[in-house]
Design a protein around this motif. Structure first.
Motif, short mmCIF file in Angstrom:
data_model
loop_
_atom_site.label_atom_id
_atom_site.label_comp_id
_atom_site.label_asym_id
_atom_site.label_seq_id
_atom_site.Cartn_x
_atom_site.Cartn_y
_atom_site.Cartn_z
N LEU A 40 1.32 -1.67 0.41
CA LEU A 40 -0.30 -0.23 -0.05
C LEU A 40 0.42 1.33 0.21
O LEU A 40 0.73 2.14 -0.47
CB LEU A 40 -0.83 -0.43 1.55
N HIS A 41 1.54 1.82 0.72
CA HIS A 41 2.50 2.71 0.60
C HIS A 41 4.27 2.54 0.81
O HIS A 41 4.71 1.30 1.32
CB HIS A 41 2.89 2.91 2.10
N ASP A 42 4.72 2.34 -0.65
CA ASP A 42 5.70 1.83 -1.02
C ASP A 42 7.73 2.47 -0.42
O ASP A 42 7.70 1.74 0.19
CB ASP A 42 6.29 2.33 -2.47
N GLY A 86 10.65 0.87 9.56
CA GLY A 86 10.20 0.91 11.41
C GLY A 86 9.63 1.22 11.66
O GLY A 86 9.12 0.42 11.82
N TRP A 87 9.99 0.98 12.98
CA TRP A 87 8.80 0.29 14.04
C TRP A 87 8.86 1.64 15.08
O TRP A 87 9.63 2.61 15.37
CB TRP A 87 9.85 -0.37 15.27
N PRO A 88 6.76 2.10 15.75
CA PRO A 88 6.37 0.97 14.90
C PRO A 88 5.82 0.94 13.69
O PRO A 88 6.13 2.22 12.90
CB PRO A 88 5.24 1.40 16.27
N PRO A 89 5.44 0.01 12.85
CA PRO A 89 4.82 0.25 11.73
C PRO A 89 3.62 1.54 11.44
O PRO A 89 2.84 1.48 12.29
CB PRO A 89 4.47 -0.98 11.21
N THR A 90 3.23 1.51 10.00
CA THR A 90 1.87 2.46 10.06
C THR A 90 1.11 2.08 10.25
O THR A 90 0.77 0.81 10.07
CB THR A 90 2.27 3.51 9.06
N ARG A 91 -0.07 1.77 10.91
CA ARG A 91 -1.57 2.18 10.99
C ARG A 91 -1.92 2.07 9.65
O ARG A 91 -2.09 2.56 9.19
CB ARG A 91 -2.49 2.29 12.59
N ALA A 139 -4.35 1.74 -1.59
CA ALA A 139 -3.30 2.52 -2.21
C ALA A 139 -2.46 3.69 -2.62
O ALA A 139 -3.93 4.45 -3.34
CB ALA A 139 -1.98 1.86 -3.47
N ALA A 140 -2.30 4.69 -1.80
CA ALA A 140 -1.66 6.07 -2.69
C ALA A 140 -1.07 6.15 -3.99
O ALA A 140 -1.16 4.79 -4.77
CB ALA A 140 0.39 6.88 -1.75
#
Length: 532
Positions: A188-190, A195-200, A223-224
């Protein structure tokens, strides 16, 4: 004396056998009791007593160790599953205990020793730690091993699950997720990165204001830069201070539901636009569905139809409003209702209702799935009126033809007699031909030829009827065998039809002309032009 001796010997043998059995029982009980006493004296060790796969006694340390095993299967299967990682092939190894009597083996890491003894169906299993005086360390080793094994299983299960699983804290931040979640995030997001924490990913709507209650929601993600949406069924369960979430892909289900809704919408519009009134009654014979045409045709109140009347009530209302034929009596009416339902269920009901107001309805019953029946009401008043008018026109045309003095017959391109009048039957039926309407043009020519004097007109008629080219009308006089003189006229009609007319010849005074030879035979001088 001999009999007494035999009785004494039998008694002695019985007493000896009884004493032997009693001694064996006492020895077995003593051995089993000895094993139990051994267990009692070894309360600090990890010792199990099994009878087959059932645990009959256990030390405290052994009970604590067994409590860490999953609560499924027999007692032995639980212990075997717990020890299997450090004692591979334990089930096959212990199978020989009854034959050998005593066995022992080391763990694969050489830190533990498993000792097994067999006494009269009782297996004594002792687990000890090599080089460690306190068996608590051995218990901890196996507990940790069991926990590690369960952890590996859970980790493998979550990592290999094809749909996203993740955990959120009170603020909605992702605190843990599986590989499927990260893969979806990457799709969904290239530039999501690692990184942590991952995107919700999923914005889960609240249910009744409860942020952390069990709930299920259908959520769409995109997806964007992509307008297409991917649908998921998200299940949320409370987990401590946060919540555990799973997302199942439902793209195929959403497409199917969308197609179904579009189909139902199209069907509903078509259903509403039909000029035929439709009433569908369910298995209980209650009105389940109707269309606007039913209201227009039967003039029934909408509130009555919405109340889901039974079929009997529906028909009673139609009878009261004179929207169906009036029965002779109530008994016959009820019988008619029963017959109507039975025939509709079989798909054989079809009737024409002639109403007092002059309308005519065609009523058809058809079976539907799950025991339902559908009735179709079609206004055929215009159709019936046109049919009556057409029938009247045909009858008028036939009466006009029958009133003509000449005999008229019309043949089709194929030579089939399609129209004739009464005079035609009067002139030509005397030849014994029977029903002239069944004769083709060829059969009719033969009949005419046999009932008249020789003439070449018959061959001309044969060549004219059914000819595909340009046809010209023709006319000739013929004489019947009874002496009547006729004029035969052949006229082409549109679409390849042919009109053949037979008219009697008339003198100036209106009498029928008779040929000269016939007149001489009759002695009719007037017909010959001789004065009286």
């Amino acid at each position: 004396m001999t009999t007494l001796l035999a009785v004494v010997l039998v008694l002695i043998a019985f007493l000896v056998a009884f004493a032997t059995l009693l001694a064996l029982g006492l020895v077995g009980r003593w051995r089993a009791s000895g094993l139990r006493q051994t267990v009692l004296t070894e309360r600090g060790t990890i010792t199990f007593l099994f009878e087959n796969e059932t645990l009959v006694d256990v030390t405290t340390s052994a009970r604590d160790l067994l409590a860490t095993a999953p609560k499924r299967g027999s007692d032995w299967s639980r212990l075997s599953g717990l020890l299997e990682p450090r004692f591979p092939g334990l089930d096959d190894w212990i199978f020989e205990l009854a034959d050998l009597g005593e066995m022992e083996r080391q763990s694969n890491d050489e830190t533990s020793l498993l000792h097994a003894e067999w006494h009269d169906g009782i297996a004594r299993i002792t687990l000890s730690s090599l080089g460690v005086g306190d068996n608590t360390a051995a218990t901890d080793q196996y507990t940790v091993a069991a926990l590690n094994r369960e952890l590996e299983t859970l980790r493998a299960a979550t990592e290999r699950t094809p749909f996203p699983i993740w955990e959120e804290d009170e603020g909605g931040a992702v605190t843990w997720c599986n590989s499927a979640y990260l893969d979806l995030l990457s799709d969904l997001h290239d530039n999501a990165g690692h990184g942590w924490p991952p995107t919700r990913i999923f914005d889960i709507p609240d249910t009744d204001g409860d942020d952390f209650g069990s709930q299920t929601a259908r959520v769409a993600v995109s997806a964007a830069g992509d307008e297409s949406r991917h649908w998921f069924e998200v299940h949320v369960q409370p987990n401590g201070s946060g919540r555990l979430c799973t997302a199942t892909p439902t793209d195929d289900l959403v497409k199917a539901e969308t197609s179904l809704n579009e189909f139902v919408t199209t069907l509903s519009k078509t259903f509403a636009a039909l000029p035929i009134g439709i009433a569908i009654f369910n298995r209980s014979r209650e009105l389940a569905m109707f269309n606007p045409a039913l209201v227009d045709l039967m003039t029934l109140p909408v509130d009555f139809l919405i109340s889901k009347p039974t079929l009997a009530s529906f028909l009673d209302r139609l009878r009261e409003m004179q929207m169906m034929p009036e029965p002779k009596d109530y008994k016959s009416w009820r019988q008619r209702v029963s017959d109507l339902v039975a025939e509709a269920r079989n798909g054989t009901y079809e009737d024409k209702w002639t109403l007092p107001g002059g309308q005519t309805y065609r009523v058809t019953g058809r079976p539907h799935p799950d025991g339902a029946v559908a009735f179709l009401f079609e206004d055929i008043s215009t159709e019936i009126e046109l049919a009556r008018k057409h029938r009247a026109e045909i009858e008028t045309a036939q009466a006009t033809l029958d009133a003509m003095p000449a005999a008229v017959a019309v043949f089709s391109t194929a030579g089939v007699l399609t129209l004739s009048n009464a005079q035609y039957a009067t002139i030509w039926a005397s030849g014994g031909a029977g029903d002239l309407t069944d004769l083709s043009i060829y059969d009719s020519i033969e009949h005419w030829r046999n009932a008249s004097a020789p003439s070449g007109v018959w061959d001309e008629i044969r060549a004219t009827v059914g000819h595909a080219g340009v046809r010209e009308p023709c006319k000739a006089n013929i004489t019947l065998l009874d002496g009547r003189a006729l004029t035969c006229r052949v006229a082409p009609l549109p679409r390849g039809f042919t009109l053949i007319e037979f008219a009697q010849l008339r003198l100036n005074d209106g009498t029928a002309e008779v040929p000269e030879d016939v007149a001489l035979q009759r002695g009719d001088n007037r017909l010959l032009g001789v004065g009286s």
